[in-house]
Motif scaffolding. Structure first.
Motif, PDB file in Angstrom:
ATOM      1  N   PHE A  35      47.413  39.951  49.915  1.00  0.00           N
ATOM      2  CA  PHE A  35      47.449  39.274  48.624  1.00  0.00           C
ATOM      3  C   PHE A  35      46.837  40.162  47.549  1.00  0.00           C
ATOM      4  O   PHE A  35      45.788  40.782  47.753  1.00  0.00           O
ATOM      5  N   GLY A  36      47.508  40.228  46.400  1.00  0.00           N
ATOM      6  CA  GLY A  36      46.919  40.836  45.218  1.00  0.00           C
ATOM      7  C   GLY A  36      46.221  39.760  44.393  1.00  0.00           C
ATOM      8  O   GLY A  36      46.467  38.564  44.583  1.00  0.00           O
ATOM      9  N   LYS A  37      45.407  40.197  43.455  1.00  0.00           N
ATOM     10  CA  LYS A  37      44.691  39.220  42.621  1.00  0.00           C
ATOM     11  C   LYS A  37      45.658  38.430  41.735  1.00  0.00           C
ATOM     12  O   LYS A  37      45.300  37.397  41.191  1.00  0.00           O
ATOM     13  N   ASN A  38      46.888  38.928  41.597  1.00  0.00           N
ATOM     14  CA  ASN A  38      47.899  38.190  40.819  1.00  0.00           C
ATOM     15  C   ASN A  38      48.652  37.178  41.693  1.00  0.00           C
ATOM     16  O   ASN A  38      49.675  36.645  41.266  1.00  0.00           O
ATOM     17  N   THR A  39      48.169  36.952  42.895  1.00  0.00           N
ATOM     18  CA  THR A  39      48.684  35.973  43.878  1.00  0.00           C
ATOM     19  C   THR A  39      49.981  36.428  44.548  1.00  0.00           C
ATOM     20  O   THR A  39      50.553  35.684  45.342  1.00  0.00           O
ATOM     21  N   LEU A  99      43.863  45.406  48.849  1.00  0.00           N
ATOM     22  CA  LEU A  99      44.504  46.546  48.196  1.00  0.00           C
ATOM     23  C   LEU A  99      44.138  46.625  46.715  1.00  0.00           C
ATOM     24  O   LEU A  99      44.640  47.497  46.009  1.00  0.00           O
ATOM     25  N   CYS A 100      43.323  45.717  46.261  1.00  0.00           N
ATOM     26  CA  CYS A 100      42.998  45.676  44.821  1.00  0.00           C
ATOM     27  C   CYS A 100      41.705  46.411  44.478  1.00  0.00           C
ATOM     28  O   CYS A 100      41.597  46.996  43.391  1.00  0.00           O
ATOM     29  N   GLY A 101      40.745  46.357  45.354  1.00  0.00           N
ATOM     30  CA  GLY A 101      39.454  46.958  45.023  1.00  0.00           C
ATOM     31  C   GLY A 101      38.881  46.316  43.766  1.00  0.00           C
ATOM     32  O   GLY A 101      38.932  45.100  43.590  1.00  0.00           O
ATOM     33  N   SER A 102      38.371  47.158  42.861  1.00  0.00           N
ATOM     34  CA  SER A 102      37.727  46.622  41.652  1.00  0.00           C
ATOM     35  C   SER A 102      38.732  46.406  40.513  1.00  0.00           C
ATOM     36  O   SER A 102      38.369  45.962  39.433  1.00  0.00           O
ATOM     37  N   CYS A 103      39.999  46.737  40.759  1.00  0.00           N
ATOM     38  CA  CYS A 103      41.033  46.572  39.722  1.00  0.00           C
ATOM     39  C   CYS A 103      41.148  45.094  39.336  1.00  0.00           C
ATOM     40  O   CYS A 103      41.032  44.206  40.172  1.00  0.00           O
ATOM     41  N   ARG A 104      41.389  44.842  38.079  1.00  0.00           N
ATOM     42  CA  ARG A 104      41.688  43.491  37.617  1.00  0.00           C
ATOM     43  C   ARG A 104      42.694  43.560  36.469  1.00  0.00           C
ATOM     44  O   ARG A 104      42.721  42.718  35.554  1.00  0.00           O
ATOM     45  N   ALA A 105      43.522  44.598  36.507  1.00  0.00           N
ATOM     46  CA  ALA A 105      44.462  44.844  35.405  1.00  0.00           C
ATOM     47  C   ALA A 105      45.407  43.666  35.182  1.00  0.00           C
ATOM     48  O   ALA A 105      45.724  43.320  34.041  1.00  0.00           O
ATOM     49  N   CYS A 106      45.850  43.029  36.276  1.00  0.00           N
ATOM     50  CA  CYS A 106      46.787  41.908  36.122  1.00  0.00           C
ATOM     51  C   CYS A 106      46.130  40.743  35.399  1.00  0.00           C
ATOM     52  O   CYS A 106      46.759  40.094  34.549  1.00  0.00           O
ATOM     53  N   GLN A 107      44.874  40.484  35.727  1.00  0.00           N
ATOM     54  CA  GLN A 107      44.181  39.387  35.070  1.00  0.00           C
ATOM     55  C   GLN A 107      43.989  39.680  33.583  1.00  0.00           C
ATOM     56  O   GLN A 107      44.123  38.804  32.735  1.00  0.00           O
ATOM     57  N   VAL A 163      51.572  46.331  35.215  1.00  0.00           N
ATOM     58  CA  VAL A 163      50.306  47.088  35.140  1.00  0.00           C
ATOM     59  C   VAL A 163      49.732  47.411  36.516  1.00  0.00           C
ATOM     60  O   VAL A 163      48.751  48.150  36.618  1.00  0.00           O
ATOM     61  N   CYS A 164      50.325  46.848  37.550  1.00  0.00           N
ATOM     62  CA  CYS A 164      49.728  47.022  38.884  1.00  0.00           C
ATOM     63  C   CYS A 164      49.922  48.460  39.377  1.00  0.00           C
ATOM     64  O   CYS A 164      51.050  48.961  39.429  1.00  0.00           O
ATOM     65  N   PRO A 165      48.834  49.123  39.746  1.00  0.00           N
ATOM     66  CA  PRO A 165      48.975  50.500  40.212  1.00  0.00           C
ATOM     67  C   PRO A 165      49.871  50.633  41.436  1.00  0.00           C
ATOM     68  O   PRO A 165      50.454  51.690  41.662  1.00  0.00           O
ATOM     69  N   HIS A 166      50.005  49.568  42.212  1.00  0.00           N
ATOM     70  CA  HIS A 166      50.862  49.643  43.406  1.00  0.00           C
ATOM     71  C   HIS A 166      52.353  49.638  43.064  1.00  0.00           C
ATOM     72  O   HIS A 166      53.181  49.880  43.929  1.00  0.00           O
ATOM     73  N   ASN A 167      52.668  49.339  41.807  1.00  0.00           N
ATOM     74  CA  ASN A 167      54.082  49.351  41.401  1.00  0.00           C
ATOM     75  C   ASN A 167      54.472  50.650  40.708  1.00  0.00           C
ATOM     76  O   ASN A 167      55.575  50.755  40.176  1.00  0.00           O
TER      77      ASN A 167
HETATM   78  S1  SF4 Z   1      46.952  44.850  39.069  1.00  0.00           S
HETATM   79 FE1  SF4 Z   1      45.149  45.495  40.245  1.00  0.00          FE
HETATM   80  S2  SF4 Z   1      44.068  43.561  40.720  1.00  0.00           S
HETATM   81 FE2  SF4 Z   1      46.162  43.012  40.102  1.00  0.00          FE
HETATM   82  S3  SF4 Z   1      47.313  42.895  42.003  1.00  0.00           S
HETATM   83 FE3  SF4 Z   1      47.575  44.984  41.237  1.00  0.00          FE
HETATM   84  S4  SF4 Z   1      45.913  46.163  42.225  1.00  0.00           S
HETATM   85 FE4  SF4 Z   1      45.410  43.996  42.463  1.00  0.00          FE
END
Ligand code: SF4
Ligand code: SF4
Length: 342
Positions: free
Chosen positions: A132-136, A182-190, A241-245
């Motif tokens: 799960f990402g923080k964006n659900t 997979l998110c760590g301290s990132c909160r870019a989506c929020q 904004v998600c670095p995984h994308n």
């Molecule tokens: S933008 Fe950052 S916090 Fe949100 S789902 Fe992607 S990695 Fe996780």
């Protein structure tokens, strides 16, 4: 008749799905489900067995907006630009045919699911397909969150399932108690969400989420109309904004339900409800829960935010609509275009 179910091994199933172009595959036995999922009505009715859960990329290597001078468009999120759901189901049907042919299984015994009422994301998480990402949304390395989930339920155990998720495969080690790994301290989506629909990591406020509002039949508030931007269907901000994308490359070729990245607002606003339904026929938007009136409303709000005089007459004709949802959005859009500034 199920004559040789015991011969089915997860590696054979994985190979079958890979042959069909699925980008990731995972397995989950109903024996391994926590109680809250085991008692889910859509799961408990299936009985004991094995979930085969797969991901099919919906990453598009294309521009996000095909607007041209004098022809502003409304935007479609990547997952809806082609009918990836239909494509996944079609590929799974091929898998079912092969299983029935080679193992004597009954077609009726195998249940395909995709965009269903099953709790697909928790199942994907538990199976090790992704985290799960923080964006659900579910995140998978190499696919980000740009994929559709689809799968099969087999009403019997398959061998080798304890090997999944693979400890050293495509996925990082996961466990049901690890969250946002997979998110760590990132909160870019929020931070980017234009309407504050992610107030906490992993909590989506559906009453605010623009994605959820796409099919909502109550008028948008002023704030939500402005936040709507140029969208026609889908909100992608928390995924962009998600670095995984970033730097994705896996794509799925399909000609099913091709809508493209955006649609001409002049065209959309010239259509009747019936004609609009025809435009989205067999696409990802061809769903009973997506009324054409909400799509027309979405187009009108996008046109208002485009604020392009070329759209004025196309918008104005809907001021006399019999549908209050449409009429109200048209009135707002006309004022916004005529005003010309914030
Ligand atoms: S933008 Fe950052 S916090 Fe949100 S789902 Fe992607 S990695 Fe996780
Ligand atoms: S889909 Fe859009 S509105 Fe919904 S949480 Fe993501 S950014 Fe916010």
């Amino acid at each position: 008749m199920i004559s040789s179910e015991s011969e089915l091994h997860v590696e054979e199933l994985e190979a079958l799905l890979r042959d069909q172009g699925f980008h990731r595959v995972a397995f989950l036995s109903t024996n391994g489900l926590p109680r809250r999922l085991a008692e889910h009505p859509q799961i408990s009715v299936l009985g004991q067995g094995t979930f085969l859960i797969a991901a099919l990329s919906c990453y598009p290597r294309e521009q996000d907006d095909a607007s041209a001078p004098g022809d502003p468009h409304a935007l479609i999120a990547p997952f809806a630009r082609r009918n990836y759901y239909g494509e996944a189901v079609s590929r799974l049907k091929t898998v079912v045919r092969i299983l029935c042919r080679d193992h004597g299984l009954s077609k009726q015994a195998l249940r395909i699911f995709c965009n269903s009422r099953l709790p697909e994301k928790p199942l994907a998480r538990l199976s090790g397909l992704g985290s799960f990402g923080k964006n659900t949304l579910i995140l998978i390395p190499g696919l980000g969150s740009l994929f559709v989930i689809a799968g099969l339920f087999l009403p019997f155990p398959v061998t080798g399932i304890t090997d999944y998720p693979r400890p050293s495969g495509d996925l990082p080690p996961t466990g049901p108690d690890v969250r946002f790994d997979l998110c760590g301290s990132c909160r870019a989506c929020q931070d980017i969400c234009p309407v504050g629909a992610l107030p906490e990591a992993g909590r989506l406020d559906e009453k605010r989420c623009l994605q959820a509002l796409c099919t909502e039949t109550v008028p948008f508030s002023e704030a939500f109309r402005r936040a709507w931007g140029f969208r026609f269907y889908g909100c992608q901000s928390c995924q962009e904004v998600c670095p995984h994308n970033r730097a994705l490359s896996l794509e799925t070729q399909t000609n099913l339900g091709v809508l493209g990245p955006s649609l001409s607002l002049k065209r959309l606003l010239s259509l009747s409800f019936l004609e609009l339904k025809e435009v989205v026929r067999r696409s990802a938007l061809d769903r009973s829960w997506i009324p054409p009136r909400t799509l027309l409303r979405n187009a009108l709000v996008a046109a208002g935010n485009r604020r392009d005089q070329v759209l004025l007459n196309f918008v104005a004709r809907h001021r006399s609509s019999d549908d209050e949802l449409v009429r109200e959005a048209a009135e707002w859009a006309v004022q916004r275009i005529e005003c010309g500034h914030d």
